[in-house]
Design an enzyme around this catalytic site. Structure first.
Site, PDB file in Angstrom:
ATOM      1  N   ARG A  71       2.326  -8.431   0.742  1.00 38.37           N
ATOM      2  CA  ARG A  71       3.191  -9.406   1.402  1.00 38.37           C
ATOM      3  C   ARG A  71       3.773  -8.939   2.722  1.00 38.37           C
ATOM      4  O   ARG A  71       3.388  -9.390   3.763  1.00 38.37           O
ATOM      5  CB  ARG A  71       4.343  -9.808   0.474  1.00 38.37           C
ATOM      6  CG  ARG A  71       3.969 -10.956  -0.428  1.00 38.37           C
ATOM      7  CD  ARG A  71       5.180 -11.458  -1.133  1.00 38.37           C
ATOM      8  NE  ARG A  71       5.070 -12.870  -1.481  1.00 38.37           N
ATOM      9  CZ  ARG A  71       6.034 -13.540  -2.067  1.00 38.37           C
ATOM     10  NH1 ARG A  71       7.180 -12.966  -2.343  1.00 38.37           N
ATOM     11  NH2 ARG A  71       5.877 -14.804  -2.361  1.00 38.37           N
ATOM     12  N   ASP A 108      -2.325  -9.864  -9.774  1.00 34.06           N
ATOM     13  CA  ASP A 108      -1.658 -11.162  -9.758  1.00 34.06           C
ATOM     14  C   ASP A 108      -1.646 -11.714 -11.180  1.00 34.06           C
ATOM     15  O   ASP A 108      -2.476 -11.322 -12.005  1.00 34.06           O
ATOM     16  CB  ASP A 108      -2.355 -12.160  -8.823  1.00 34.06           C
ATOM     17  CG  ASP A 108      -1.464 -13.380  -8.586  1.00 34.06           C
ATOM     18  OD1 ASP A 108      -0.575 -13.301  -7.719  1.00 34.06           O
ATOM     19  OD2 ASP A 108      -1.630 -14.394  -9.299  1.00 34.06           O
TER      20      ASP A 108
END
Ligand code: CP3
Length: 357
Positions: A48, A93
């Site tokens: 991110r 994820d």
């Protein structure tokens, strides 16, 4: 750069010269044992916001990255090197195990998980295979390599909780109100039960793979559980999350249970079988602590406070650490994930403040 240089400074520094994650401040806090500093890590610390992450990800899809052990190892270590946080979180994820068993889905940049054929019927659920370790050899390989690199720094494994994962499978992608998901929960309880049972079985198997490979702790992310009333959570969701948490209860690693907007659900998140309850920033930590019983807490600085002046951010962090002293144990974290536009230098200042406070 070997991460050992970072963590031996912090984790391995007592007189006994210990080098095991077991003695780390993070694991001690999860067990409610005394610590020499409040341990800190950040949800979504891997990926991110880090320039070194964006660089190694260039031209490589998210799911492809998650299945590449070298890349997973590198990305997981990046925030540990940069911040000296007290734990690493495995880079993956919540939809990765579904991809691994063959569900047709992708993770689109700036969007999130997108599912090609949303689940609507019992036949759709039955078509999803259970997960075996053979589906995720890259997970075992990455965790094995990471545990060797991390030395005394604990590695946190994770999975998405049945409700949150079901939301992606039923909606077909990200959703604000989870209307289709809740319509199934209210209107087709047989399909709902079968679906959550399926995800819980996959979750338990996937978490076991991570623990067997050496993960020191696990977090169950029920990010969207705050969309539910306590009654609906208790009736239609808790039994499935509890089955995941119970399946791994005897494996000797602490289980962190986290959701967003869960002020009214905190006792139920605890009851589902957590050793540590993750608290989002909307509930003051002092109010959360009596609601979780004899358990440690994790949290809960508003992720937008890293955009405030440093003194404002650290003053709030200090208040949270003070409040956390009333808990059985306290792991400092943000109240949800690191926002993509976060300045890494500010997160470094926050980490240093928590360690020194
Ligand atoms: O915490 C970490 O640093 C480890 C890695 C991690 C990712 N996703 C990487 C990721 C973790 C723990 C997750 C969990 C996750 N994934 C959750 C639960 C945590 C939370 O934030 O509530 C949820 C709800 C998802 C689903 C998901 N995956 C969304 C909504 C998105 C898009 C928004 C975003 O985060 O950018 C993703 C994609 C995703 N997962 C990315 C990363 C680094 C971005 C993908 C990219 O760079 O293309």
């Amino acid at each position: 750069m070997p991460v050992a240089d970072v963590h031996t400074r912090r984790e391995g520094c007592d007189d006994s010269g210990m080098t095991s994650p077991r003695d780390s401040a993070f694991l001690r806090a999860t067990r409610g044992e005394p610590v020499d500093h409040t341990p800190v890590w950040y949800m979504r610390q891997a990926g991110r916001s880090l320039p070194e992450y964006l660089k190694v990800r260039e031209g490589i899809g998210m799911l492809e990255s998650c299945m590449n052990p070298d890349l997973v190892t590198e990305i997981t270590l990046q925030p540990v090197r940069r911040y000296g946080v007290d734990a690493a979180i495995f880079f993956s994820d919540i939809v990765l195990p579904l991809k691994a068993v063959g569900v047709d889905l992708d993770i689109l940049p700036g969007v999130g998980p997108v599912v090609a054929h949303p689940v609507r019927t019992l036949a759709d659920v039955a078509a999803i295979p259970d997960l075996t370790p053979d589906h995720v050899p890259f997970t075992t390989a990455a965790i094995t390599a990471l545990v060797a690199e991390l030395g005394a720094t604990p590695l946190i494994g994770f999975a998405g909780a049945p409700f949150t994962v079901a939301s992606y499978l039923v909606e077909g992608g990200p959703s604000k109100d989870h209307a289709l998901t809740k319509a199934m929960m209210y209107g087709a309880p047989d399909v709902w039960d079968a679906l959550l049972r399926k995800i819980a079985t996959i979750d338990a198997a996937y978490l076991k793979v991570q623990i067997d490979a050496g993960a020191s702790a696990v977090q169950l992310f029920d990010s969207w559980a705050g969309a539910l009333t306590p009654d609906d959570y208790r009736r239609s969701v808790l039994p499935h999350s509890a089955s995941v948490l119970t399946a791994i209860a005897g494996l000797g690693v602490p289980r962190i249970h986290f959701g967003v907007g869960t002020g009214s659900l905190l006792p139920l998140l605890a009851e589902a079988g957590a050793d540590v309850v993750g608290v989002d920033w909307r509930t003051p930590l002092a109010d959360a602590i009596p609601r979780v019983g004899d358990r440690a807490v994790q949290g809960n600085l508003d992720p937008t406070l890293v955009f405030a002046p440093t003194e404002v951010m650290t003053a709030r962090a200090g208040e949270i650490i003070d409040a956390g002293r009333a808990a059985k144990g306290h792991v400092f974290n943000l109240g949800h994930g690191v926002l993509p536009s976060t300045d890494p230098d500010q997160l470094l200042r926050l980490t240093e403040f928590v360690h020194a406070y």
